[in-house]
Design a protein around this motif. Structure first.
Motif, PDB file in Angstrom:
ATOM      1  N   ALA A 277       9.414   1.991   9.133  1.00 22.73           N
ATOM      2  CA  ALA A 277       9.026   0.608   9.408  1.00 22.73           C
ATOM      3  C   ALA A 277       7.844   0.544  10.374  1.00 22.73           C
ATOM      4  O   ALA A 277       6.953  -0.297  10.212  1.00 22.73           O
ATOM      5  N   SER A 278       7.798   1.436  11.351  1.00 21.02           N
ATOM      6  CA  SER A 278       6.683   1.423  12.305  1.00 21.02           C
ATOM      7  C   SER A 278       5.357   1.765  11.623  1.00 21.02           C
ATOM      8  O   SER A 278       4.320   1.199  11.968  1.00 21.02           O
ATOM      9  N   ASP A 279       5.389   2.677  10.631  1.00 19.48           N
ATOM     10  CA  ASP A 279       4.176   2.996   9.867  1.00 19.48           C
ATOM     11  C   ASP A 279       3.694   1.765   9.110  1.00 19.48           C
ATOM     12  O   ASP A 279       2.499   1.466   9.066  1.00 19.48           O
ATOM     13  N   ILE A 280       4.648   1.057   8.517  1.00 17.52           N
ATOM     14  CA  ILE A 280       4.309  -0.121   7.729  1.00 17.52           C
ATOM     15  C   ILE A 280       3.832  -1.248   8.637  1.00 17.52           C
ATOM     16  O   ILE A 280       2.898  -1.974   8.300  1.00 17.52           O
TER      17      ILE A 280
ATOM     18  N   GLN B   1      10.109  -6.949   0.873  1.00 13.59           N
ATOM     19  CA  GLN B   1       8.863  -7.591   1.285  1.00 13.59           C
ATOM     20  C   GLN B   1       7.644  -6.855   0.723  1.00 13.59           C
ATOM     21  O   GLN B   1       6.692  -7.473   0.255  1.00 13.59           O
ATOM     22  N   VAL B   2       7.693  -5.539   0.780  1.00 16.47           N
ATOM     23  CA  VAL B   2       6.561  -4.755   0.254  1.00 16.47           C
ATOM     24  C   VAL B   2       6.491  -4.902  -1.262  1.00 16.47           C
ATOM     25  O   VAL B   2       5.396  -5.020  -1.829  1.00 16.47           O
ATOM     26  N   GLU B   3       7.633  -4.936  -1.941  1.00 14.56           N
ATOM     27  CA  GLU B   3       7.636  -5.172  -3.392  1.00 14.56           C
ATOM     28  C   GLU B   3       7.040  -6.543  -3.714  1.00 14.56           C
ATOM     29  O   GLU B   3       6.299  -6.683  -4.688  1.00 14.56           O
ATOM     30  N   LYS B   4       7.372  -7.535  -2.903  1.00 16.04           N
ATOM     31  CA  LYS B   4       6.820  -8.881  -3.105  1.00 16.04           C
ATOM     32  C   LYS B   4       5.298  -8.851  -3.003  1.00 16.04           C
ATOM     33  O   LYS B   4       4.595  -9.452  -3.829  1.00 16.04           O
ATOM     34  N   ILE B   5       4.781  -8.145  -2.025  1.00 14.85           N
ATOM     35  CA  ILE B   5       3.326  -8.018  -1.860  1.00 14.85           C
ATOM     36  C   ILE B   5       2.718  -7.334  -3.081  1.00 14.85           C
ATOM     37  O   ILE B   5       1.726  -7.798  -3.646  1.00 14.85           O
ATOM     38  N   CYS B   6       3.326  -6.224  -3.500  1.00 11.04           N
ATOM     39  CA  CYS B   6       2.811  -5.477  -4.655  1.00 11.04           C
ATOM     40  C   CYS B   6       2.824  -6.327  -5.916  1.00 11.04           C
ATOM     41  O   CYS B   6       1.855  -6.321  -6.682  1.00 11.04           O
TER      42      CYS B   6
ATOM     43  N   ILE C 241       2.175   2.268   0.163  1.00 11.42           N
ATOM     44  CA  ILE C 241       3.210   1.988   1.157  1.00 11.42           C
ATOM     45  C   ILE C 241       4.583   1.904   0.473  1.00 11.42           C
ATOM     46  O   ILE C 241       5.558   2.518   0.932  1.00 11.42           O
ATOM     47  N   LEU C 242       4.667   1.178  -0.628  1.00  8.25           N
ATOM     48  CA  LEU C 242       5.945   1.028  -1.332  1.00  8.25           C
ATOM     49  C   LEU C 242       6.486   2.384  -1.769  1.00  8.25           C
ATOM     50  O   LEU C 242       7.657   2.697  -1.527  1.00  8.25           O
TER      51      LEU C 242
END
Length: 170
Positions: free
Chosen positions: A28-31, A69-74, A12-13
């Motif tokens: 954003a809708s895909d994510i 936010q996605v980087e934080k998750i990763c 995703i990232l």
């Protein structure tokens, strides 16, 4: 990618940027759709629950906040982004081979362009790594050599699929 069951937060990232060999990028809708699916496997007490819930519920989030936010998750999950790059590369190669020119010269140019965009990865098929450079230009551009190169790429795809696609045991 979803059909192959290889989407993760690293994929995703990376999908927020242009990917060599893939037209377009994730939105954003895909994510939000992916996050909604991921929420089903996260309990409300987990560290990332609020972040994933926010991504699932807000498909209008700005690209900057989305990336953060996605980087934080990763980072929290300590994901291997090299593995995520390989997943994108697998999909890009499948797409390329499906629409590859049947003319040997153009097909070889397209394949070379793909590997150049992927920085001539050391695990590319031998024909793309400059091995066997001792063949003549006439032989290199022949239909027979082109068919051999395509076969090498099919073998490479199978090896990548085996490494990257999880097996679902019933």
């Amino acid at each position: 990618m979803r059909k192959l069951d290889i989407v993760d937060w690293g994929v995703i990232l990376l999908g927020l940027d242009d990917i060599a060999g893939i037209e377009g990028r994730l939105y954003a809708s895909d994510i939000a759709n992916f996050a909604a699916h991921e929420l089903m496997s996260i309990s409300s007490g987990e560290d990332l629950f609020d972040v994933v819930a926010c991504l699932a519920l807000d498909s209008e989030i700005s690209t900057i906040v989305l990336r953060e936010q996605v980087e934080k998750i990763c980072n929290t999950k300590a994901l291997n982004l090299d593995l995520s790059k390989r997943k994108w590369r697998l999909v890009a190669m499948e797409y390329l081979l499906a629409q590859l020119s049947t003319e040997s010269v153009y097909g070889l140019i397209e394949l070379s362009g793909f590997w150049a965009a992927h920085e001539w990865s050391s695990d590319a098929p031998p024909s793309m790594l400059g091995k066997r450079n001792d063949i003549s230009s006439e032989r290199y551009h022949s239909k027979a050599h082109f068919e051999h190169v395509i076969e090498e790429h099919q073998q490479w795809l199978q090896k990548e699929r085996t490494c990257l696609i999880p097996r679902n045991y019933d």
